[in-house]
Scaffold this active site. Structure first.
Site, PDB file in Angstrom:
ATOM      1  CG  ASP A  67      -0.346  -0.598   2.459  1.00 36.32           C
ATOM      2  OD1 ASP A  67       0.878  -0.581   2.587  1.00 36.32           O
ATOM      3  OD2 ASP A  67      -1.104  -1.076   3.321  1.00 36.32           O
ATOM      4  CG  ASN A 136      -9.127  -1.976  11.872  1.00 33.17           C
ATOM      5  OD1 ASN A 136      -8.170  -2.613  11.417  1.00 33.17           O
ATOM      6  ND2 ASN A 136      -9.564  -0.868  11.300  1.00 33.17           N
ATOM      7  CG  HIS A 138      -5.980  -2.550   8.754  1.00 31.61           C
ATOM      8  ND1 HIS A 138      -6.096  -1.270   9.274  1.00 31.61           N
ATOM      9  CD2 HIS A 138      -4.653  -2.843   8.837  1.00 31.61           C
ATOM     10  CE1 HIS A 138      -4.900  -0.847   9.635  1.00 31.61           C
ATOM     11  NE2 HIS A 138      -4.011  -1.769   9.387  1.00 31.61           N
ATOM     12  CD  GLU A 143      -8.814   0.671   7.716  1.00 33.95           C
ATOM     13  OE1 GLU A 143      -8.851  -0.268   8.532  1.00 33.95           O
ATOM     14  OE2 GLU A 143      -8.062   1.655   7.846  1.00 33.95           O
TER      15      GLU A 143
HETATM   16  C1  F6R Z   1       1.387  -1.868   6.123  1.00 33.67           C
HETATM   17  C2  F6R Z   1       0.034  -2.379   6.156  1.00 33.67           C
HETATM   18  C3  F6R Z   1      -0.766  -2.454   7.401  1.00 33.67           C
HETATM   19  C4  F6R Z   1       0.030  -2.788   8.658  1.00 33.67           C
HETATM   20  C5  F6R Z   1      -0.867  -2.744   9.883  1.00 33.67           C
HETATM   21  C6  F6R Z   1      -0.100  -2.980  11.164  1.00 33.67           C
HETATM   22  O1  F6R Z   1       1.903  -1.897   4.812  1.00 33.67           O
HETATM   23  O2  F6R Z   1      -0.459  -2.689   5.142  1.00 33.67           O
HETATM   24  O3  F6R Z   1      -1.778  -3.413   7.242  1.00 33.67           O
HETATM   25  O4  F6R Z   1       0.616  -4.041   8.517  1.00 33.67           O
HETATM   26  O5  F6R Z   1      -1.490  -1.484   9.972  1.00 33.67           O
HETATM   27  O6  F6R Z   1       0.738  -1.908  11.394  1.00 33.67           O
HETATM   28  P1  F6R Z   1       1.896  -1.968  12.483  1.00 33.67           P
HETATM   29  O7  F6R Z   1       2.856  -3.012  12.005  1.00 33.67           O
HETATM   30  O8  F6R Z   1       2.514  -0.608  12.476  1.00 33.67           O
HETATM   31  O9  F6R Z   1       1.255  -2.344  13.752  1.00 33.67           O
END
Ligand code: F6R
Length: 249
Positions: A67, A136, A138, A143
């Site tokens: 992303d 959550n 994702h 989301e």
């Molecule tokens: C990052 C991504 C997100 C993260 C998720 C967890 O490229 O796609 O799905 O993996 O938000 O984030 P952290 O690792 O910062 O807890």
């Protein structure tokens, strides 16, 4: 879904690196799916250390990131393009031509999304996708409520996601409201998936994931339907699921 239980973040990072390195060593031109955020930072550190010490080469490796924020150019310090260069690419011998991240500044974001999936296809798909998980549920920036059929698409970030990521910005107002993300269907096409889960903030998500109820309200739940998912989770993340009989089914 196979679970590898580890002690802490450090061990998670090492075990994930060993896993990824075994793929890179077996097949030089492997296509990796990469994530950003706090979770894979330790993994990238181990890869850099290994490259420096053991010379593991990424010359023929390709990568696709999950992303990117819409509105941030690659030069912006909070763009995922910048993150990947800083945390991994500039420290190893991967060819920048072989690294792919959706553009947050594309003139036509919808076209960018289509082209991204097409590029993944033309590389023969992703061999190993690294994932983190949002509290959550994702994955990527898919989301809750995202269709399991979704391809790469534009998303409006959940407030909880913007709050979680505000730690990287001066204030929450600076966190972009939209992003481009590989879709759930794009992620599920990966031949193999490695999900990394660490820390207290992920306890509830970990519990929901392993309870196995598959619902678009909890995007990561779809991983229960993939044939080749390995979860590496640390003790803290697993605190609420100890004793539940679910593992390695
Ligand atoms: C990052 C991504 C997100 C993260 C998720 C967890 O490229 O796609 O799905 O993996 O938000 O984030 P952290 O690792 O910062 O807890």
């Amino acid at each position: 879904m196979k679970l590898i239980e580890v002690k802490d973040y450090q061990e998670m990072s090492q075990v994930a690196a060993d896993y990824l390195l075994s793929k890179v060593k077996k097949s030089k031109n492997v296509t990796l799916g990469l994530a950003t955020g706090g979770t894979p930072q330790g993994l990238y550190e181990v890869l850099i250390h290994d490259h420096q010490q053991n010379g593991t080469s990424y010359q023929y490796v390709s990568s696709f990131n999950l992303d990117e924020y819409i509105g941030l150019s690659g030069k912006h310090p909070n763009s995922y393009y910048h993150y990947m260069n800083d945390n991994l690419f500039k420290h190893i011998d991967i060819d920048s031509e072989n690294t792919h991240i959706p553009s947050g500044k594309a003139a036509d974001p919808a076209k960018e999304c289509e082209a991204y999936d097409e590029k993944i296809r033309s590389h023969g798909g992703i061999d190993l996708q690294i994932l983190g998980i949002g509290s959550n549920g994702h994955i990527g920036f898919n989301e809750p409520g995202t269709s399991f059929e979704s391809n790469t698409h534009i998303v409006e970030l959940a407030e909880s996601t913007r709050e979680a990521n505000a730690r990287y910005f001066d204030s929450i107002d600076d966190v972009p409201t939209h992003a481009i993300t590989m879709g759930i269907s794009s992620i599920m096409k990966s031949k193999e998936i490695l999900l990394l889960v660490s820390g207290e903030a992920k306890q509830a998500a970990m519990k929901k994931l392993v309870e196995g109820k598959i619902s678009e309200d909890f995007p990561a739940s779809i991983l229960n339907q993939h044939d080749h998912v390995t979860v590496i989770a640390d003790e803290e993340a697993l605190a609420l699921v100890k004793g539940l009989e679910f593992l390695n089914r």
